[in-house]
Design a protein around this motif. Sequence first.
Motif, PDB file in Angstrom:
ATOM      1  N   UNK A  92       0.901  -1.249  -0.024  1.00 26.61           N
ATOM      2  CA  UNK A  92       0.051  -0.095  -0.050  1.00 26.61           C
ATOM      3  C   UNK A  92       0.757   1.282  -0.038  1.00 26.61           C
ATOM      4  N   UNK A  93       0.296   2.333  -0.491  1.00 25.03           N
ATOM      5  CA  UNK A  93       1.102   3.494  -0.623  1.00 25.03           C
ATOM      6  C   UNK A  93       2.519   3.203  -1.377  1.00 25.03           C
TER       7      UNK A  93
ATOM      8  N   UNK B  38       0.047  -5.470  -7.102  1.00 25.12           N
ATOM      9  CA  UNK B  38      -1.205  -5.121  -6.854  1.00 25.12           C
ATOM     10  C   UNK B  38      -1.190  -4.229  -5.492  1.00 25.12           C
ATOM     11  N   UNK B  39      -2.168  -3.075  -5.461  1.00 25.19           N
ATOM     12  CA  UNK B  39      -2.527  -2.242  -4.403  1.00 25.19           C
ATOM     13  C   UNK B  39      -3.274  -3.543  -3.419  1.00 25.19           C
ATOM     14  N   UNK B  40      -2.664  -3.456  -2.247  1.00 25.71           N
ATOM     15  CA  UNK B  40      -3.231  -4.476  -1.454  1.00 25.71           C
ATOM     16  C   UNK B  40      -4.712  -4.660  -1.048  1.00 25.71           C
ATOM     17  N   UNK B  41      -5.291  -3.211  -1.067  1.00 24.85           N
ATOM     18  CA  UNK B  41      -6.600  -3.171  -1.084  1.00 24.85           C
ATOM     19  C   UNK B  41      -7.503  -3.206  -2.194  1.00 24.85           C
ATOM     20  N   UNK B  42      -6.841  -3.605  -3.195  1.00 25.21           N
ATOM     21  CA  UNK B  42      -7.507  -3.623  -4.410  1.00 25.21           C
ATOM     22  C   UNK B  42      -7.563  -5.264  -4.816  1.00 25.21           C
TER      23      UNK B  42
ATOM     24  N   UNK C   4       5.011   0.802   5.350  1.00 19.70           N
ATOM     25  CA  UNK C   4       4.327   2.090   5.633  1.00 19.70           C
ATOM     26  C   UNK C   4       3.536   2.040   7.016  1.00 19.70           C
ATOM     27  N   UNK C   5       4.227   2.526   7.990  1.00 14.39           N
ATOM     28  CA  UNK C   5       3.529   2.555   9.269  1.00 14.39           C
ATOM     29  C   UNK C   5       2.133   2.819   9.449  1.00 14.39           C
ATOM     30  N   UNK C   6       1.701   3.887   8.591  1.00 12.59           N
ATOM     31  CA  UNK C   6       0.375   4.395   8.709  1.00 12.59           C
ATOM     32  C   UNK C   6      -0.866   3.381   8.060  1.00 12.59           C
ATOM     33  N   UNK C   7      -0.147   2.491   7.241  1.00 12.15           N
ATOM     34  CA  UNK C   7      -0.890   1.502   6.653  1.00 12.15           C
ATOM     35  C   UNK C   7      -0.686   0.026   7.140  1.00 12.15           C
TER      36      UNK C   7
END
Length: 367
Positions: A231-232, A256-260, A281-284
């Motif tokens: 992500x990000x 892949x964007x993991x959320x997708x 990415x800590x915030x994700x």
Amino acid sequence: EKGGYEHFMIKEIHEQPKAIKDTLTSRISEDGQRVVLNEVSLTKEQMKEIDRIHIIACGTSWHAGIVGKAAIEQLTRVPVDVEIASEYRYSDPIITDKTLVIVISQSGETADTLAAMREAKRLGCARVLAITNVVGSTIAREADDVIITWAGPEISVASTKAYSTQLIALYLFACYFAQERETEGAKEVPEILNALKNLPAQAEKVLQTAPAIEAFARAYADKEDAFFIGRGLDYAVSLEGALKLKEISYIHAEAYAAGELKHGTLALIIEGVPVIALATQDHLYEKMISNIVEVKARGAYVLALAWQGDQEIGKTVDQVITIPRTLPFLAPVLAVIPLQLLAYYASVARGNDVDKPRNLAKSVTVE
Ligand code: F6R
């Protein structure tokens, strides 16, 4: 000429600590507070006028551009579009005299990038800034300003040290742009510069993951598919990891964007499919863990890339490769290295011509 290495690619992967250092050298003020880019003639006033940036490139350089967008937007809040050169030039791009165009090209000769740059000039962009590895290349000569990446000659078709130094050049430019525009984000510049200076030594440490990566690559070399998720900024690095794997190992890979994933691709995750999951990415992080759980539940074999000291992720995945802590903002520079190594060792295990993959040329001077 290969300096004791079996292939140029592995030599060039190992040259990254030095290449990063050389690209930083003399571009940070002695007190570590400011970026010095004497080669950029854009004045403070001109920089303050810019209201949009277009980054144009192909392939790996385009992937670097995606990281550049995040860096520039975070520090300056100036909107950035990252465009594939072969698309851009035919897209009737919206350009004004307040648009700064940044072209990224290792060789400085890529036909599509050059043509896109000429089109942007024709349409009246404010300025063209080139980031290239070749002094005196066509793109370097035609651009208004040039930031050279001091990676040294890159022989292997698969780009490695050019990418990591392009990232460095983009981070430096993002900091410079913020500092000259006196943005809110400029306050972060000294901390970023300090972290940048630590990257060469940290990259050296990441190279020590090679034996573990090699073992993984050998074990999975006969697979036909692999997935890279993140992500990000981890997604941006995933794109590069997947390209590298396809290019030299010929294993089909998707980033892949993991959320997708759950919007389609999860259907392809079956028992034993290798998934490389980036979690820097800590915030994700929590969101990323949930995505990893989703692929684990379908039987994927998950190799995670995480920070040193991460005590959590090992509970969810099959194997963890760690990188030393830096700012999450700079993670791509370190995170890409294990992915380059993975592509390299998978290619070797499959008996491919690592430095000259089929159907590809180092410098793409045809459209
Ligand atoms: C992949 C690779 C290519 C190049 C692309 C652009 O490993 O090397 O995707 O990045 O052909 O080349 P340059 O940067 O020379 O414009």
